[in-house]
Design an enzyme around this catalytic site. Sequence first.
Site, mmCIF file in Angstrom:
data_model
loop_
_atom_site.group_PDB
_atom_site.id
_atom_site.type_symbol
_atom_site.label_atom_id
_atom_site.label_comp_id
_atom_site.label_asym_id
_atom_site.label_seq_id
_atom_site.Cartn_x
_atom_site.Cartn_y
_atom_site.Cartn_z
ATOM 1 N N GLY A 1 0.798 -1.319 -0.084
ATOM 2 C CA GLY A 1 0.008 0.088 0.063
ATOM 3 C C GLY A 1 0.941 1.203 -0.058
ATOM 4 O O GLY A 1 2.088 1.306 0.151
ATOM 5 N N ARG B 1 -1.685 -0.029 -9.702
ATOM 6 C CA ARG B 1 -0.311 -1.076 -9.855
ATOM 7 C C ARG B 1 -0.646 -2.381 -10.211
ATOM 8 O O ARG B 1 -1.879 -2.896 -9.929
ATOM 9 C CB ARG B 1 0.435 -0.765 -8.821
ATOM 10 C CG ARG B 1 1.091 0.741 -8.574
ATOM 11 C CD ARG B 1 0.940 0.974 -6.936
ATOM 12 N NE ARG B 1 1.180 2.466 -6.726
ATOM 13 C CZ ARG B 1 2.552 2.776 -6.616
ATOM 14 N NH1 ARG B 1 3.356 2.263 -6.624
ATOM 15 N NH2 ARG B 1 2.392 4.225 -6.558
ATOM 16 N N ASP C 1 7.641 5.292 -9.450
ATOM 17 C CA ASP C 1 8.404 5.301 -8.261
ATOM 18 C C ASP C 1 9.912 5.359 -8.662
ATOM 19 O O ASP C 1 10.542 4.475 -8.825
ATOM 20 C CB ASP C 1 8.169 4.075 -7.448
ATOM 21 C CG ASP C 1 6.723 4.128 -7.147
ATOM 22 O OD1 ASP C 1 6.159 5.150 -6.706
ATOM 23 O OD2 ASP C 1 6.014 3.053 -6.847
ATOM 24 N N GLY D 1 2.471 3.560 1.630
ATOM 25 C CA GLY D 1 2.981 3.988 2.788
ATOM 26 C C GLY D 1 3.104 5.692 2.999
ATOM 27 O O GLY D 1 3.478 6.097 4.214
ATOM 28 N N ARG D 2 3.792 6.081 1.917
ATOM 29 C CA ARG D 2 4.071 7.774 2.218
ATOM 30 C C ARG D 2 3.414 8.221 0.982
ATOM 31 O O ARG D 2 3.903 9.477 0.688
ATOM 32 C CB ARG D 2 5.525 7.874 2.131
ATOM 33 C CG ARG D 2 6.458 7.438 1.356
ATOM 34 C CD ARG D 2 7.830 7.341 1.882
ATOM 35 N NE ARG D 2 8.473 6.536 0.652
ATOM 36 C CZ ARG D 2 9.591 7.148 0.014
ATOM 37 N NH1 ARG D 2 9.449 8.431 -0.169
ATOM 38 N NH2 ARG D 2 10.057 6.465 -0.863
ATOM 39 N N ASP E 1 4.810 -4.060 -7.475
ATOM 40 C CA ASP E 1 4.108 -2.836 -6.771
ATOM 41 C C ASP E 1 4.545 -1.728 -7.367
ATOM 42 O O ASP E 1 3.990 -0.450 -7.103
ATOM 43 C CB ASP E 1 3.881 -2.921 -5.137
ATOM 44 C CG ASP E 1 5.574 -2.754 -4.811
ATOM 45 O OD1 ASP E 1 6.206 -3.859 -4.879
ATOM 46 O OD2 ASP E 1 5.897 -1.717 -3.732
ATOM 47 N N LYS F 1 3.866 12.697 -2.181
ATOM 48 C CA LYS F 1 4.551 11.657 -1.602
ATOM 49 C C LYS F 1 5.573 12.461 -0.425
ATOM 50 O O LYS F 1 6.252 13.178 -0.620
ATOM 51 C CB LYS F 1 5.590 11.439 -2.778
ATOM 52 C CG LYS F 1 6.565 10.135 -2.451
ATOM 53 C CD LYS F 1 7.088 9.656 -3.532
ATOM 54 C CE LYS F 1 8.136 8.357 -3.105
ATOM 55 N NZ LYS F 1 8.864 7.834 -4.437
ATOM 56 N N ASP G 1 7.741 6.540 8.820
ATOM 57 C CA ASP G 1 7.041 7.624 9.478
ATOM 58 C C ASP G 1 6.332 8.553 8.206
ATOM 59 O O ASP G 1 5.747 9.308 8.784
ATOM 60 C CB ASP G 1 8.143 8.486 9.931
ATOM 61 C CG ASP G 1 9.242 8.922 8.889
ATOM 62 O OD1 ASP G 1 9.002 8.770 7.603
ATOM 63 O OD2 ASP G 1 10.225 9.591 9.107
ATOM 64 N N GLY G 2 6.181 7.597 7.024
ATOM 65 C CA GLY G 2 5.461 8.415 5.804
ATOM 66 C C GLY G 2 6.046 9.616 5.356
ATOM 67 O O GLY G 2 5.465 10.254 4.576
#
Length: 542
Positions: A125, A225, A306, A127-128, A296, A148, A160-161
């Site tokens: 998922g 994705r 990404d 995450g940030r 992903d 992001k 910590d995102g």
Amino acid sequence: MVAGSAAALAEQTDSKQEHKTLESMNLGSTFTSELPGDPETKNSLRQVHNSFYSWVRPTPTGTDPYLICHSSEMASTLGLDKSEIERPEFALLFSGNATTPSIGSKSYAQCYGGHQFGSWAGQLGDGRAISLGQTTGADGNVWELQLKGAGKTPYSRMADGRAVLRSSIREFVGSEAMFHLGISTTRALSLVGTGQQVMRDMFYSGDVKMEPGAVVCRVSPCWVRFGTFQLPASRGDVQLLMVQHLADYVIRHHYPHLEGADDKYLGFLREVTQRTARTVAGWQCVGFVHGVLNTDNMSILGETIDYGPYGWLERFDPNFTPNTTDFSHRRYAYQQQPQIGLWNLIQLANAMARADLVEPKPAEGVLEGYVDTLRDHHKKWMSKKLGLKDMDEKLQQGFMVAMAETKADFTNAFRALAAVSGSQPDDDIPEALQEAVAEQTYESKATWTAWLTSYRAQLRKEGRPEPQRVQEMNAANPCYVPRNHLLQACIEAAEKGDYSELDAFMAVLCKPYEEQAGAEKYRKVAPSIKPRLGVECLSCSS
């Protein structure tokens, strides 16, 4: 909702204005309005079932954010006037420090799984990454904006995102540079410094440091994705129906010409396969190494997505990977990318087959087309790079071998070929090509003389007009790419508050195929032949 792209958001977005204000952007989301979401609204780490997303708002840093740079082209595409970018509210909104009823009030994080380095990782998922929603741009297309580094989500695991300045600069530069190279990619609207310090251990070595935080606003028509299909398929039972719902959604909005087709799901798999093949072929032709080709990190639109520990080849090594996490197996090295692209597509096909959307045998036939599409696209681009009317694979392979043996710079060596002509003596190695070669020895001269002899013979055989050939080659061989050591110089200056180097580099990268006065330093290769940790090679940490 009305089916289609821009039409589907007509009631949610103000698409009639030529220039939007921040207040009138009115971001909506067909993804959240048409697909099942997480009923739990608490932003806590958890396994999320029967859902494609969780509602989550960015976490304010409580500091004073500031705009570092932006893409004027992307802003114009979205319909945002320059004056809107310059407003102080822009940095607040696009760092996640503020929301409005139009921006960020219904933001979410996507739920997906994936194979990481070949092993199934289960739920992953965003995450940030936090999606703000979709807007119809001035071009009539629907674009989804995503922050992001704006804080934790239910998928942040132990992180910590947040994102730091160095990785955010790399994301911004990499995506915009890839676009101007002509390869399918996500885009970037803005890079905002948060004013917050973020703790990072760059190489997981215990050397923890505080680094300046930043947020990139990423832009794409769709952030779905391969792993978005994989997660519900892996869980089985009633969640298999979600795979079909997702496929229907993606086809409806991003492959609408397949609606009503006899076998639209197989057609969908075919188009994703072809798009992925063309993108990977593009990477190979410009010397790009993604570094983290997990499922992903594979876009359902075939976009480059990404930008983590990526790199553009310098001293040519087909086994190069910019990812320190991948050093032991080099799964995602330059020469492995074509087959990894196919491996990832097989995982997507498996998810669709498990949901009974495609039959195994027809799906295998579709996947077999990957190699042909990649080879055809690669052949067409490579023939232009070599300036040949009729592609000669033996010549191309010989060029790659010569580069590897003499540690020639990938980008500069290809660009230097335009200085070669059939009328020159066979033992004449043009100065530009000599400068691209690291090893200047008797053996290296013999290697290049032998190859140039065959190359010039082919040029004479084809007899193409010299100006036409050179023009075609220069349009296929970039002068400038985001070399990691140049990015590092931008990062080091930016960490001291000087963004002029970043601005100058971006200006050059927006015209990568044009020789630019005063831009000679952006063609210089790294001072070390061996890739350096923290410069040419990075970890997955950000």
